[in-house]
Scaffold this motif. Structure first.
Motif, PDB file in Angstrom:
ATOM      1  N   UNK A 148      43.816 -24.665 -47.413  1.00 34.84           N
ATOM      2  CA  UNK A 148      43.842 -24.787 -45.950  1.00 34.84           C
ATOM      3  C   UNK A 148      44.228 -26.205 -45.560  1.00 34.84           C
ATOM      4  N   UNK A 149      45.287 -26.298 -44.736  1.00 30.92           N
ATOM      5  CA  UNK A 149      45.755 -27.583 -44.222  1.00 30.92           C
ATOM      6  C   UNK A 149      45.835 -27.521 -42.700  1.00 30.92           C
ATOM      7  N   UNK A 150      45.781 -28.683 -42.067  1.00 30.14           N
ATOM      8  CA  UNK A 150      45.985 -28.755 -40.615  1.00 30.14           C
ATOM      9  C   UNK A 150      47.401 -29.249 -40.360  1.00 30.14           C
ATOM     10  N   UNK A 151      48.131 -28.507 -39.502  1.00 25.93           N
ATOM     11  CA  UNK A 151      49.529 -28.827 -39.222  1.00 25.93           C
ATOM     12  C   UNK A 151      49.854 -28.497 -37.770  1.00 25.93           C
ATOM     13  N   UNK A 152      50.948 -29.109 -37.298  1.00 31.13           N
ATOM     14  CA  UNK A 152      51.484 -28.751 -35.983  1.00 31.13           C
ATOM     15  C   UNK A 152      52.317 -27.494 -36.131  1.00 31.13           C
ATOM     16  N   UNK A 153      51.997 -26.446 -35.350  1.00 27.29           N
ATOM     17  CA  UNK A 153      52.709 -25.174 -35.423  1.00 27.29           C
ATOM     18  C   UNK A 153      53.058 -24.688 -34.017  1.00 27.29           C
ATOM     19  N   UNK A 154      54.299 -24.155 -33.877  1.00 29.47           N
ATOM     20  CA  UNK A 154      54.720 -23.653 -32.570  1.00 29.47           C
ATOM     21  C   UNK A 154      54.208 -22.240 -32.307  1.00 29.47           C
ATOM     22  N   UNK A 155      53.853 -21.508 -33.367  1.00 23.51           N
ATOM     23  CA  UNK A 155      53.296 -20.167 -33.181  1.00 23.51           C
ATOM     24  C   UNK A 155      51.783 -20.213 -33.331  1.00 23.51           C
ATOM     25  N   UNK A 156      51.118 -19.309 -32.633  1.00 24.48           N
ATOM     26  CA  UNK A 156      49.661 -19.254 -32.687  1.00 24.48           C
ATOM     27  C   UNK A 156      49.224 -18.564 -33.980  1.00 24.48           C
ATOM     28  N   UNK A 157      48.393 -19.226 -34.767  1.00 24.96           N
ATOM     29  CA  UNK A 157      47.927 -18.692 -36.036  1.00 24.96           C
ATOM     30  C   UNK A 157      46.524 -18.123 -35.851  1.00 24.96           C
TER      31      UNK A 157
END
Length: 403
Positions: A148-157
């Motif tokens: 598990x990593x924290x990242x900037x994502x344009x879609x909702x996970x």
């Protein structure tokens, strides 16, 4: 029967899960292979359809482009509207114009362009899986490592789908939504562009915030590296933080720090002051836009090049489908001998070679039949040319015998 065990990983955001499943029996494997055979048969007919119809599509497009080049009327961007060209195919190169700038009041962004895109990203937990299978005690075991990593994502996970949601929860919605705003009226010279032409303007560029006045921002916003951050600490984001980036396509105003208005080249049908799709006698619709200044000959040359690339791409896709279909269809032979290790490997390699050879031959045959159907005269000429050496060799035999 299957079972699973969980083990800790190398860090707090990693763990492993090992699942075991008894090896399927011969009849079970045979039934699975039979299902794959049916899928293979379906893919086989699909590949024939793709290969055959692709030849007709390529010919129709080529004829439509040749027809368009013979009919197109070049227009001068400085001249006014000439109604004599109504319902004729025309070519025009000029700069884009829009009646009013596009803006986003929430971030006080204003751009004179055809399109303005707001792309929103949220800082979220992301789950990665890596699996490997191995045999142990007569069972097939699968070891899956979850990280598990924290990242900037344009879609909702959706963190509810994680293997371990506790400690890795994401918000259920974004505070801001992504959106693309399109100018209601786009012109080139004296003409109004159709929706189909506007859709082809997609040369998006990131909006630089270097000259943006940050003093007008709301107190909860900050700017860093061309992003608006919904936090005062953009370099130390937390899960749920949001950032927004803007991009634009088709500059259409006066020269600014963003650059000059975009020059486009268009081939379409004139109807009054509108540029509309043109239906050719060959069947294709011509509604072409390039984001550069091109002559009519250059526009159609580029379209011919794209048509050739698309034709070869679909030929390759049709061959790949046929290769896969033959492999799936012949998989049952591999299943019958997979209990003998040496024989299993030999049969596997042999089936791949067989599928490769048969798919190449059948693909060429289907393409040849397509040529016979769609281009009979050219196919006949090529066939005669191919048989010419045979006739020459055979005609030389009697002369040698007489000698």
């Amino acid at each position: 029967m299957s079972s699973a065990q969980t083990f800790p990983g190398t860090g707090p955001n990693q763990h492993k899960r090992v699942s075991a499943q008894s090896n399927p029996g011969f009849l079970e494997r045979l039934s699975e292979t039979a299902g794959g055979t049916l899928v293979g048969v379906g893919l086989f007919f699909l590949s024939i359809y793709v290969l055959f119809t692709n030849e007709g599509r390529a010919l129709q497009t080529a004829l439509s482009l040749d027809e368009g080049l013979s009919l197109v009327v070049p227009l001068d961007s400085r001249s006014g509207l000439d109604l004599q060209n109504n319902n004729h195919l025309v070519h025009l190169s000029a700069q884009l114009r829009t009646s009013q700038p596009l803006h986003d009041p929430n971030y006080r962004v204003v751009v004179q362009a055809v399109k303005l895109k707001r792309q929103v990203e949220m800082y979220q937990w992301v789950e990665y899986r890596e699996s490997k299978d191995y045999q142990e005690d007569g069972e097939t075991k699968t070891e899956t490592t979850y990280t598990y990593n924290t990242e900037w994502k344009s879609e909702l996970i959706n963190s509810r789908n994680f293997d371990k949601e506790i400690g890795h929860q994401n918000p259920s919605a974004m505070a801001v939504e992504s959106v693309t705003v399109v100018a209601p009226e786009v012109r080139v010279g004296s003409f109004l562009l159709s929706k189909g032409l506007v859709e082809q303007i997609n040369n998006f560029q990131t909006l630089s915030l270097r000259h943006f006045n940050a003093f007008n921002l709301d107190p909860f916003l900050s700017i860093d590296d061309d992003y608006f951050y919904h936090t005062q600490y953009p370099r130390r984001p937390e899960v749920g933080d949001v950032r927004v980036r803007f991009s634009f396509a088709g500059l259409s105003g006066e020269t600014t720090h963003l650059g000059q208005a975009q020059t486009v080249s268009i081939v379409a049908m004139q109807r009054g002051e509108q540029l509309m799709p043109f239906k050719s006698k060959s069947g294709d619709t011509l509604e072409i836009l390039y984001l550069e200044e091109l002559t009519p000959e250059e526009v159609f040359a580029k379209e011919h090049q794209y048509n050739r690339m698309k034709t070869w791409g679909l030929r390759a896709a049709g061959w790949a489908l046929m290769f896969l279909s033959i492999q799936l269809t012949m998989r049952i032979i591999y299943t019958l001998v997979d209990w003998v290790p040496v024989l299993r490997e030999l049969v596997s390699v042999g089936l791949k070679i067989f599928a490769m050879c048969v798919s190449c031959s059948l693909s060429l045959l289907v393409i040849g039949v397509g040529w016979l159907f769609y281009r009979p005269l050219i196919a006949a000429a090529l066939g005669a040319l191919a048989l010419l050496p045979v006739f020459l060799v055979r005609s030389g035999f009697p002369a040698k015998k007489n000698q």
